[in-house]
Design a protein around this motif. Structure first.
Motif, PDB file in Angstrom:
ATOM      1  N   GLU A  49      -3.832   3.907   4.556  1.00  0.00           N
ATOM      2  CA  GLU A  49      -4.089   2.460   4.649  1.00  0.00           C
ATOM      3  C   GLU A  49      -2.813   1.725   5.061  1.00  0.00           C
ATOM      4  O   GLU A  49      -2.862   0.802   5.875  1.00  0.00           O
ATOM      5  CB  GLU A  49      -4.579   1.918   3.321  1.00  0.00           C
ATOM      6  N   GLU A  82      -2.090  -0.606   8.412  1.00  0.00           N
ATOM      7  CA  GLU A  82      -1.600  -1.994   8.326  1.00  0.00           C
ATOM      8  C   GLU A  82      -0.327  -2.189   9.144  1.00  0.00           C
ATOM      9  O   GLU A  82      -0.178  -3.188   9.837  1.00  0.00           O
ATOM     10  CB  GLU A  82      -1.374  -2.406   6.871  1.00  0.00           C
ATOM     11  N   ARG A 137      -0.766   4.799  -1.010  1.00  0.00           N
ATOM     12  CA  ARG A 137      -1.974   4.746  -0.180  1.00  0.00           C
ATOM     13  C   ARG A 137      -1.534   4.743   1.293  1.00  0.00           C
ATOM     14  O   ARG A 137      -1.642   3.752   1.993  1.00  0.00           O
ATOM     15  CB  ARG A 137      -2.797   3.511  -0.562  1.00  0.00           C
ATOM     16  N   LEU A 162       0.832  -1.213   0.000  1.00  0.00           N
ATOM     17  CA  LEU A 162       0.000   0.000   0.000  1.00  0.00           C
ATOM     18  C   LEU A 162       0.866   1.263   0.000  1.00  0.00           C
ATOM     19  O   LEU A 162       0.564   2.230  -0.718  1.00  0.00           O
ATOM     20  CB  LEU A 162      -0.950  -0.009   1.195  1.00  0.00           C
TER      21      LEU A 162
END
Length: 162
Positions: free
Chosen positions: A126, A130, A123, A118
């Motif tokens: 996100e 994670e 991104r 990601l």
């Protein structure tokens, strides 16, 4: 593996392992799961630097391993290889379905791999989530520290997290 100092690897043991793999391959026929895993390790060992790793070959080896000995962890590693060889979107195509895999529900490396893919896609929110999830799942304090640092760094270049 990408951050490791390959100069510190035991090159005598690597040469012995590569010789054993060559003997196994010399018998011909298809390789079993252990020989495929050894061939994957050999791809890493043959590359003097991480960026010289033959990720395309590793994807082919993981494809073969997934056919011969399928498992969620093999699939996760296959996703990593695809992400390195063909870009993070290709890796996520393999990794994202694993989010519903019960065997990986509390596996911190799944969250860590997703975070990396990601982040490489830009991104960042996100990715940060994670990495934080991975940090919460690991029992290793040093690994938790590294994952939290990666979470903090998951942002566009030049931007400070507020």
């Amino acid at each position: 593996m990408l951050d490791q100092d390959r100069a510190r690897w035991d090159h005598l043991l690597i040469r012995r392992g590569l010789a054993a793999l060559e003997r196994a391959e010399a018998f011909g026929g298809s390789l079993g799961p252990y020989a495929l895993q050894a061939a994957i390790a050999a791809c890493h060992a043959r590359a003097p630097r991480a960026e010289e790793t033959d990720w395309t070959r590793i994807t082919a080896l993981y494809d073969a391993l997934a056919q011969l000995a399928p498992s969620p962890v093999v699939e996760l590693n296959r996703g990593v290889a695809y992400g390195m060889a063909f870009g993070p979107a290709a890796g996520l195509e393999i990794v994202d379905p694993l989010m519903s895999e019960p065997a990986l529900e509390r596996y911190h490396l799944l969250a860590s791999v997703r975070g990396d893919l990601l982040a490489r896609l830009g991104r960042f929110a996100e990715a940060r989530a994670e990495f934080e999830r991975a940090a919460a799942l690991t029992r290793n304090a040093r690994e938790r520290e590294l994952l939290l640092a990666r979470a903090a760094a998951a942002q566009p270049k030049g931007e400070e997290r507020t």
